[in-house]
Enzyme design. Structure first.
Site: not given
Length: 329
Positions: A80, A156-157, A223, A225, A252, A281
């Protein structure tokens, strides 16, 4: 993930309340190259392709061209690639062509992402998904004809927390703008809430966004986290897409971030169980206090971090589960 530390997100995931939406209707037209079939991504030869790879901050490190060979030799099947339409410089059509050429040379699938949208509504300098769509149309000459090798991650985001409710409308409009502009690639759309979708806005609107794509060729990307610090949160989120018949990728994830610990083993293992792709990531070059997310230090493949070893050699990592796209066979 922004190159710098992400803005704090609400801790924990909302309870899995509400109805799971039904899966989308069959495509109205055949896609070119990669295409979505239910929960699966198929390559240009019609075989299932499950992403196993990592993110690379190309826009900030354009001279680090060895990354493609290093990732391929380490077992990845996907890279990516961070691109920019103005916020961090400009990734020209010539640059995009060179990126795709490197992907093809090393038999990697290219996921091309526009990083300019990161945290729109929460972070100054971020741009809209509409602006990101305009960028892709501006570099269309580099993209057309590469549908079997490159996937477009629109932005992205694209929304932080303050404007997350705009996600469905903005995403539908961006998808339709790209289709109307002639791009037939598989599209990836990131979740709001800095990609983590802790309000489940993407999940609850995913079927409608997919139906708005005339090619029905859109994949959803979460993503993971600090919101995903327990195995149950990981399982619940991934399973909600599988049960709804919708395509998902973990675009991610890390093992730790500014919002706390992450259950990286649950992500890797459950994604493998469900046949879901994931992209760690990131390969190298993190700054701003998140250097712990470097898989290798200083772009030196022989100087791997614990995180790099986990992704490459760990249970259900690249060495065990990565398979090259059959278009390259």
């Amino acid at each position: 993930m922004a190159r710098r530390t992400l803005a704090a997100v609400a801790a924990g995931m909302l309870a899995a309340a509400g109805l799971v939406v039904a899966g989308p209707a069959a495509p109205a037209a055949a896609a070119t190259g990669f295409r979505v079939s239910g929960t699966r991504l198929l390559d240009a030869r019609g075989n299932q392709f499950i992403m196993r790879g990592a993110n690379h901050g190309h826009a900030w490190y354009t001279s680090q061209t060895q990354v493609w060979a290093d990732m391929k030799n380490s077992g990845a099947n996907t890279i990516r690639v961070v691109l920019t339409g103005g916020r961090y410089g400009y990734s020209s059509a010539a640059d995009v062509s060179a990126v795709i050429s490197r992907c093809k040379a090393y038999k990697l699938v290219c996921v091309l992402e526009n990083h300019d949208t990161t945290g729109y509504g929460d972070q100054g300098g971020a741009v809209t998904l509409d602006a990101a769509a305009n960028y892709w149309l501006a570099v269309k000459s580099a993209l057309q004809g590469q549908e079997a090798y490159a996937i477009i991650n629109i932005g992205n985001e694209p929304l932080g927390n303050n404007s997350a409710s705009q996600w469905a409308g903005a995403t539908r409009a961006a998808v339709q703008k790209l289709r109307n502009g002639g791009l037939q690639h598989t599209l990836i759309v990131d979740a709001p809430n800095w990609g983590q979708d802790h309000q489940w806005i993407m999940r609850n609107n995913a079927a409608g966004v997919l139906s708005a794509d005339p090619l029905r060729n859109t994949v959803f990307s979460v993503h993971m986290y600090g919101v995903y610090d327990t195995a149950q949160e990981v399982y619940t989120y991934i399973d909600s897409y599988v049960n709804a018949g919708l395509p998902l990728v973990v675009g991610e994830f890390g093992h730790w971030h500014s919002d706390g610990p992450v259950d990286e083993d649950a992500i890797v293992n459950h994604a493998n169980y469900r046949g879901i792709g994931w992209l760690a990531w990131s390969w190298s070059g993190n700054g701003g206090g998140v250097e712990y997310l470097d898989m290798v230090y200083g772009f030196n493949v022989n100087n791997r971090s614990w995180w790099g070893d986990r992704i490459i050699w760990g249970t259900n990592g690249w060495k065990q589960t990565s398979r090259q796209a059959t278009v390259y066979n």
